[in-house]
Design an enzyme around this catalytic site. Structure first.
Site, PDB file in Angstrom:
ATOM      1  CE1 TYR A   1      -3.692   2.180   1.128  1.00  0.00           C
ATOM      2  CE2 TYR A   1      -2.247   3.506   2.372  1.00  0.00           C
ATOM      3  CZ  TYR A   1      -3.789   3.706   2.004  1.00  0.00           C
ATOM      4  OH  TYR A   1      -4.304   4.559   1.402  1.00  0.00           O
TER       5      TYR A   1
ATOM      6  CE  LYS B   1      -3.213   4.705  -1.603  1.00  0.00           C
ATOM      7  NZ  LYS B   1      -4.259   5.102  -2.681  1.00  0.00           N
TER       8      LYS B   1
HETATM    9  P1  NAP Z   1     -13.400   2.951   1.018  1.00  0.00           P
HETATM   10  O1  NAP Z   1     -14.793   4.056   1.929  1.00  0.00           O
HETATM   11  O2  NAP Z   1     -12.963   2.193   1.080  1.00  0.00           O
HETATM   12  O3  NAP Z   1     -13.569   3.369  -1.053  1.00  0.00           O
HETATM   13  C1  NAP Z   1     -12.907   3.657  -1.407  1.00  0.00           C
HETATM   14  C2  NAP Z   1     -14.069   2.897  -2.628  1.00  0.00           C
HETATM   15  O4  NAP Z   1     -12.969   2.394  -3.798  1.00  0.00           O
HETATM   16  C3  NAP Z   1     -14.945   1.619  -2.465  1.00  0.00           C
HETATM   17  O5  NAP Z   1     -16.413   2.288  -2.708  1.00  0.00           O
HETATM   18  C4  NAP Z   1     -14.441   0.411  -3.271  1.00  0.00           C
HETATM   19  O6  NAP Z   1     -15.422  -0.983  -3.622  1.00  0.00           O
HETATM   20  C5  NAP Z   1     -13.422   1.654  -4.558  1.00  0.00           C
HETATM   21  N1  NAP Z   1     -12.694   0.076  -4.741  1.00  0.00           N
HETATM   22  C6  NAP Z   1     -11.926  -0.359  -4.189  1.00  0.00           C
HETATM   23  N2  NAP Z   1     -11.340  -1.320  -5.826  1.00  0.00           N
HETATM   24  C7  NAP Z   1     -12.110  -1.427  -6.982  1.00  0.00           C
HETATM   25  C8  NAP Z   1     -11.556  -1.033  -7.920  1.00  0.00           C
HETATM   26  N3  NAP Z   1     -10.738  -2.037  -8.535  1.00  0.00           N
HETATM   27  N4  NAP Z   1     -12.383  -0.262  -9.024  1.00  0.00           N
HETATM   28  C9  NAP Z   1     -13.220   0.240  -8.698  1.00  0.00           C
HETATM   29  N5  NAP Z   1     -13.274   0.751  -6.975  1.00  0.00           N
HETATM   30  C10 NAP Z   1     -12.994   0.329  -6.251  1.00  0.00           C
HETATM   31  O7  NAP Z   1     -11.687   4.276   1.614  1.00  0.00           O
HETATM   32  P2  NAP Z   1     -11.841   5.713   1.435  1.00  0.00           P
HETATM   33  O8  NAP Z   1     -11.044   5.464   2.638  1.00  0.00           O
HETATM   34  O9  NAP Z   1     -12.268   6.089   1.240  1.00  0.00           O
HETATM   35  O10 NAP Z   1     -10.983   5.014   0.090  1.00  0.00           O
HETATM   36  C11 NAP Z   1     -10.212   6.521  -0.886  1.00  0.00           C
HETATM   37  C12 NAP Z   1      -8.754   6.486  -0.702  1.00  0.00           C
HETATM   38  O11 NAP Z   1      -8.078   7.654   0.068  1.00  0.00           O
HETATM   39  C13 NAP Z   1      -8.246   5.120  -1.267  1.00  0.00           C
HETATM   40  O12 NAP Z   1      -7.106   5.255  -2.440  1.00  0.00           O
HETATM   41  C14 NAP Z   1      -7.256   5.150   0.067  1.00  0.00           C
HETATM   42  O13 NAP Z   1      -5.616   4.594   0.170  1.00  0.00           O
HETATM   43  C15 NAP Z   1      -6.905   7.462  -0.029  1.00  0.00           C
HETATM   44  N6  NAP Z   1      -7.154   7.003   1.491  1.00  0.00           N
HETATM   45  C16 NAP Z   1      -7.737   7.211   2.562  1.00  0.00           C
HETATM   46  C17 NAP Z   1      -7.481   7.065   3.609  1.00  0.00           C
HETATM   47  C18 NAP Z   1      -8.482   6.782   5.283  1.00  0.00           C
HETATM   48  O14 NAP Z   1      -8.034   7.172   6.753  1.00  0.00           O
HETATM   49  N7  NAP Z   1      -9.322   6.345   4.854  1.00  0.00           N
HETATM   50  C19 NAP Z   1      -6.187   7.431   4.199  1.00  0.00           C
HETATM   51  C20 NAP Z   1      -4.959   7.614   3.574  1.00  0.00           C
HETATM   52  C21 NAP Z   1      -5.517   7.380   1.770  1.00  0.00           C
HETATM   53  P3  NAP Z   1     -15.648  -1.497  -2.703  1.00  0.00           P
HETATM   54  O15 NAP Z   1     -16.330  -1.168  -0.838  1.00  0.00           O
HETATM   55  O16 NAP Z   1     -16.212  -2.602  -2.711  1.00  0.00           O
HETATM   56  O17 NAP Z   1     -13.701  -2.120  -2.634  1.00  0.00           O
END
Ligand code: NAP
Length: 262
Positions: free
Chosen positions: A166, A170
């Protein structure tokens, strides 16, 4: 003579073009779609969860009177990305923005690293940014103010032995964005990374539940987790003409985590 010219205040306040948001059914991607739609931008919501993407698109279209479409797209699949770009163009018209928020995290210390899992994670988190930008290149260029934002992570910078794949995806995103910015600048397209800290979404929830209460908050200078909307604000700024001279940058939205000594 630079390809991207300054944009007037009027243009910056009323961007006309649509935006593709990956991972838009949930969390940060969902908040980006909501905020962009509320500011009058048409949105194409790409996600694995077709029903949720469609539902959200319908709600946004009804609430804000913008064009919106929700599509099932597995962003690890190059053909699916190309097809979704065509379907999005058809549904929402001119596309001038891309937000790559789809992402996955795997706990996979070096001893447990599995090649297929590594490849899938890289293809979702990292390669999809390149391929979606490629698929939308003519659209982004045509608008004259195209802008792309990749959602990175503070884990690009922090060391965490549980999630090396991961973190590498990034960190790779920051390098990829700098190189694409060189290529895209002369085409009038800007590209940047927003690196969130701990944001209250379904992705973070298992870690919050597994750790003693307050573990994350103790380190964060603002003393709390972030909300998806607070990341979306940074994304919307970078997509707008208010950010017309910003490209190849990393904007950290972490409440003061990387810089903390607590
Ligand atoms: P989230 O709520 O789990 O949202 C991620 C979305 O991406 C989900 O709807 C997921 O679908 C979808 N997804 C996963 N694999 C996919 C694929 N192959 N094709 C299309 N869609 C896909 O997570 P989030 O926290 O909002 O994450 C969004 C971004 O922010 C990510 O890149 C994550 O690495 C980054 N991020 C998050 C945090 C944090 O603390 N939350 C911190 C730093 C970075 P499913 O649920 O159906 O798998």
């Amino acid at each position: 003579m630079p390809a991207a010219s300054p944009i007037s205040h009027e243009e910056s306040c009323s961007p006309a073009s649509g935006v593709v948001v990956t991972g838009a059914a949930s969390g940060i991607g969902g908040a980006c779609a909501d905020l962009l739609a509320s500011r009058g931008r048409a949105v194409a919501l790409w996600d694995l969860d077709e029903a949720a993407a469609r539902r959200r698109a319908e709600q946004l279209a009804a609430e804000f009177g913008i064009a919106a479409i929700g599509l099932r797209v597995d962003v690890s699949d190059p053909a699916a990305i190309r097809a979704a770009a065509d379907a999005s163009r058809e549904a929402i018209g001119t596309i001038g923005g891309l937000v790559h928020a789809a992402g996955m995290v795997l706990e996979m210390p070096v001893a447990d690293t599995d090649v297929a899992a590594w490849d899938r994670l890289m293809n979702v988190n990292l390669r999809a940014l390149l391929l979606a930008t490629q698929a939308l290149l003519p659209d982004l260029e045509q608008t004259g103010h195209g802008a792309v934002v990749g959602i990175g992570s503070i884990n690009a910078t922090l060391g965490n032995g549980l999630i090396p794949a991961y973190s590498a995806s990034k960190g790779g995103m920051i390098s990829l964005v700098r190189s694409l910015a060189d290529d895209l600048g002369p085409r009038g397209i800007r590209i940047n990374v927003v690196s969130p800290g701990q944001i209250r979404t379904p992705m973070l929830q298992p870690a919050v539940a597994a750790l003693p209460e307050g573990t994350f908050e103790r380190r964060i200078l603002l003393g709390r987790l972030g909300e998806p909307r607070e990341v979306a604000s940074a994304v919307a700024f970078l997509l707008s003409a208010e950010a017309s001279y910003i490209t190849a940058a990393e904007l950290v939205v972490d409440g003061g985590n990387i810089s903390s000594q607590r």
